[in-house]
Design an enzyme around this catalytic site. Structure first.
Site, PDB file in Angstrom:
ATOM      1  N   ASP A 221       0.863  -1.180   0.000  1.00 38.99           N
ATOM      2  CA  ASP A 221       0.000   0.000   0.000  1.00 38.99           C
ATOM      3  C   ASP A 221       0.900   1.230   0.000  1.00 38.99           C
ATOM      4  O   ASP A 221       2.116   1.124   0.146  1.00 38.99           O
ATOM      5  CB  ASP A 221      -0.978  -0.035   1.179  1.00 38.99           C
ATOM      6  CG  ASP A 221      -0.275   0.200   2.499  1.00 38.99           C
ATOM      7  OD1 ASP A 221       0.940   0.430   2.495  1.00 38.99           O
ATOM      8  OD2 ASP A 221      -0.958   0.161   3.531  1.00 38.99           O
TER       9      ASP A 221
ATOM     10  N   GLN B 223     -11.507   7.337  -4.587  1.00 38.89           N
ATOM     11  CA  GLN B 223     -12.106   7.776  -3.326  1.00 38.89           C
ATOM     12  C   GLN B 223     -13.531   8.298  -3.620  1.00 38.89           C
ATOM     13  O   GLN B 223     -14.092   8.013  -4.659  1.00 38.89           O
ATOM     14  CB  GLN B 223     -11.223   8.856  -2.677  1.00 38.89           C
ATOM     15  CG  GLN B 223      -9.886   8.322  -2.175  1.00 38.89           C
ATOM     16  CD  GLN B 223     -10.029   7.431  -0.937  1.00 38.89           C
ATOM     17  OE1 GLN B 223     -11.086   7.388  -0.303  1.00 38.89           O
ATOM     18  NE2 GLN B 223      -8.977   6.692  -0.608  1.00 38.89           N
TER      19      GLN B 223
ATOM     20  N   ASP C 185      -8.055  -7.418   0.639  1.00 36.40           N
ATOM     21  CA  ASP C 185      -7.134  -7.619   1.760  1.00 36.40           C
ATOM     22  C   ASP C 185      -7.862  -7.182   3.022  1.00 36.40           C
ATOM     23  O   ASP C 185      -8.757  -6.338   2.960  1.00 36.40           O
ATOM     24  CB  ASP C 185      -5.864  -6.770   1.628  1.00 36.40           C
ATOM     25  CG  ASP C 185      -6.100  -5.328   2.046  1.00 36.40           C
ATOM     26  OD1 ASP C 185      -6.696  -4.568   1.251  1.00 36.40           O
ATOM     27  OD2 ASP C 185      -5.750  -4.963   3.182  1.00 36.40           O
TER      28      ASP C 185
ATOM     29  N   CYS D 137     -12.353 -28.729   7.836  1.00 34.87           N
ATOM     30  CA  CYS D 137     -11.222 -27.885   7.424  1.00 34.87           C
ATOM     31  C   CYS D 137      -9.947 -28.702   7.375  1.00 34.87           C
ATOM     32  O   CYS D 137      -9.627 -29.416   8.325  1.00 34.87           O
ATOM     33  CB  CYS D 137     -11.076 -26.726   8.403  1.00 34.87           C
ATOM     34  SG  CYS D 137      -9.612 -25.702   8.097  1.00 34.87           S
TER      35      CYS D 137
ATOM     36  N   CYS E  48      -6.871 -27.716   7.499  1.00 25.76           N
ATOM     37  CA  CYS E  48      -5.669 -27.018   7.980  1.00 25.76           C
ATOM     38  C   CYS E  48      -4.947 -27.820   9.060  1.00 25.76           C
ATOM     39  O   CYS E  48      -5.500 -28.738   9.663  1.00 25.76           O
ATOM     40  CB  CYS E  48      -6.006 -25.615   8.467  1.00 25.76           C
ATOM     41  SG  CYS E  48      -6.518 -25.527  10.192  1.00 25.76           S
TER      42      CYS E  48
ATOM     43  N   CYS F 222      -6.905 -27.850  12.454  1.00 24.24           N
ATOM     44  CA  CYS F 222      -8.104 -28.712  12.548  1.00 24.24           C
ATOM     45  C   CYS F 222      -7.772 -30.190  12.346  1.00 24.24           C
ATOM     46  O   CYS F 222      -8.460 -31.054  12.875  1.00 24.24           O
ATOM     47  CB  CYS F 222      -9.145 -28.259  11.537  1.00 24.24           C
ATOM     48  SG  CYS F 222      -9.747 -26.599  11.867  1.00 24.24           S
TER      49      CYS F 222
ATOM     50  N   HIS G 114      -5.542 -21.454  10.759  1.00 27.92           N
ATOM     51  CA  HIS G 114      -6.928 -21.843  10.495  1.00 27.92           C
ATOM     52  C   HIS G 114      -7.714 -20.728   9.798  1.00 27.92           C
ATOM     53  O   HIS G 114      -8.393 -20.967   8.788  1.00 27.92           O
ATOM     54  CB  HIS G 114      -7.663 -22.260  11.772  1.00 27.92           C
ATOM     55  CG  HIS G 114      -9.139 -22.384  11.524  1.00 27.92           C
ATOM     56  ND1 HIS G 114      -9.683 -23.460  10.856  1.00 27.92           N
ATOM     57  CD2 HIS G 114     -10.159 -21.513  11.753  1.00 27.92           C
ATOM     58  CE1 HIS G 114     -10.982 -23.255  10.701  1.00 27.92           C
ATOM     59  NE2 HIS G 114     -11.295 -22.086  11.233  1.00 27.92           N
TER      60      HIS G 114
HETATM   61 ZN   LIG Z   1      -8.818 -25.283  10.201  1.00 27.30          ZN
END
Ligand SMILES: [Zn+2]
Length: 385
Positions: free
Chosen positions: A90, A186, A263, A301, A303, A306, A332
């Site tokens: 940015d 803007q 983002d 999930c 990940c 998890c 996660h």
């Molecule tokens: Zn997860």
């Protein structure tokens, strides 16, 4: 040749690819926020494993510490943070204008006091682009003036006019090899102002266009109304980026309106505060009900968190303020956001985004009572498209 190609459409939504000096980025894409050359609590290896194709770095923070010249001498931001894929920086405008009492705006730029040591600092369009060239990001954002959401109209108009002049100056400044440049639209939440400023900024030869100044405290339905109206009017052949937004529901609504890039600090910041995203809701891991729960955060999930750990374990780590909590929770939440986007891309390609969106919102996992619940279905306006 344009850096962006649309590969598939579903209503107003697009699936595409943005080509950068550090590889292709499949869109719609969510960019994890790496303010200080790190996405908080996770390594570049973690991000690679999560499948992130682009992360965001922060001009204001990196210019103050460790300094853009220092990063350049160490081989640029990619090398510094050991990240070989794409980086968007940015321009620092949003942070500088958030300082309010600590800044002074003139036609040339902004003088402000560092939040770190109070020293006087200056950003102009040329300085912001020089910092981004030193960092060597793949996408540099033009330096813009972002007035507060509740600013009087005269202040919003002045900020829009100045942002246009600063955008032209940003394009004149030197850039890193292969660096793309995006302009920022803007105009607060007023559609006539947004359209006027979009016309001014899109007349300039940017590689992509962003909507700035949204998700800054206005009600979600007001923000969605602006995105629904303006995103489809943004240049068709360029990437469209909605800055700093938002919840999974915000992302799905933005995608449906034709936004390609997002983002937000939400998945990473909320993870550290104990809030974990699950389909259609959130888990507040600090709640006592999770203390003895052997189930993972989200059984569906894939990940690392998890696949291996229970809610009880995460709850224990969270209450003990163990450092591993921050990494697992961040992994996660980022997995949840990145999978949401991958699912949306596939749905656009298959022409099933509407169903994907509705399914996501309607699926209620074992989440906690939510002070800020997600909507239960897409807005009915989408049915008409
Ligand atoms: Zn997860």
């Amino acid at each position: 040749m344009s850096a962006f190609r649309v590969l598939a459409r579903d209503g107003g939504a697009r699936a595409g690819v943005l080509s950068t000096a550090h590889g292709d980025v499949q869109t719609p894409v969510f960019m994890p926020v790496g303010t200080q050359a790190t996405v908080k609590a996770v390594s570049s290896g973690d991000l690679r494993e999560l499948g992130a194709e682009i992360v965001l770095g922060n001009t204001y923070h990196l210019a103050l510490r460790p300094g853009a010249a220092s990063v350049r001498e160490l081989g640029g931001l990619h090398r510094f943070m050991a990240w070989r894929r794409a980086i968007l920086t940015d321009s620092g405008g949003f942070q500088v204008f958030s300082l309010r009492e600590r800044r002074k705006v003139d036609e040339d730029g902004v003088t402000f006091r560092s939040h770190l040591d109070g020293s006087e600092q200056r950003l102009t369009p040329e300085i912001a682009m020089a910092i981004q060239a030193d960092l060597g990001s793949d996408i540099a954002m033009a330096f813009d003036e972002c007035p507060p959401a509740n600013a009087p109209n005269a202040e919003i108009d002045a900020a829009m006019a100045r942002t246009t002049r600063w955008a032209a100056r940003s394009l004149e400044a030197p850039r890193a090899p292969g660096q793309l440049r995006f302009g920022i639209v803007q105009g607060a939440v007023d559609l006539a102002r947004r359209r006027a400023h979009l016309a001014a900024i899109s007349a300039l030869p940017f590689d992509g266009f962003a909507l700035g100044g949204l998700g800054v405290g206005e009600p979600p339905d007001v923000m969605h109304a602006v995105v629904d109206a303006i995103a489809p009017e943004m240049p068709e052949q360029s990437a469209r980026y909605l800055m700093g937004v938002g919840t999974p529901a915000d992302l799905l609504a933005g995608i449906a309106a034709g936004i390609d890039m997002f983002d937000c600090v939400m998945p990473t910041r909320n993870a550290r505060n104990g809030q974990l995203f699950v389909r259609g809701g959130r888990v507040n891991i600090g709640n006592t009900r999770h203390r003895h729960d052997p189930e993972p955060i989200d059984a569906g999930c894939p990940c690392e968190c998890c696949a291996n750990y229970s809610r009880a374990y995460l709850s224990h780590l969270f209450h003990a303020k163990e450092l591993l909590y921050y990494r697992l929770a961040t992994v996660h939440n980022l997995r949840h956001y990145l999978d949401l986007m991958a699912g949306a891309r596939a749905a656009i390609t298959n022409g099933t985004l509407r169903r994907y969106w509705a399914n996501y919102l309607a699926t209620r996992g074992p989440s906690d009572p939510d002070p800020d619940p997600l909507p239960v279905s897409p807005p009915s306006a989408f049915d008409a498209t």
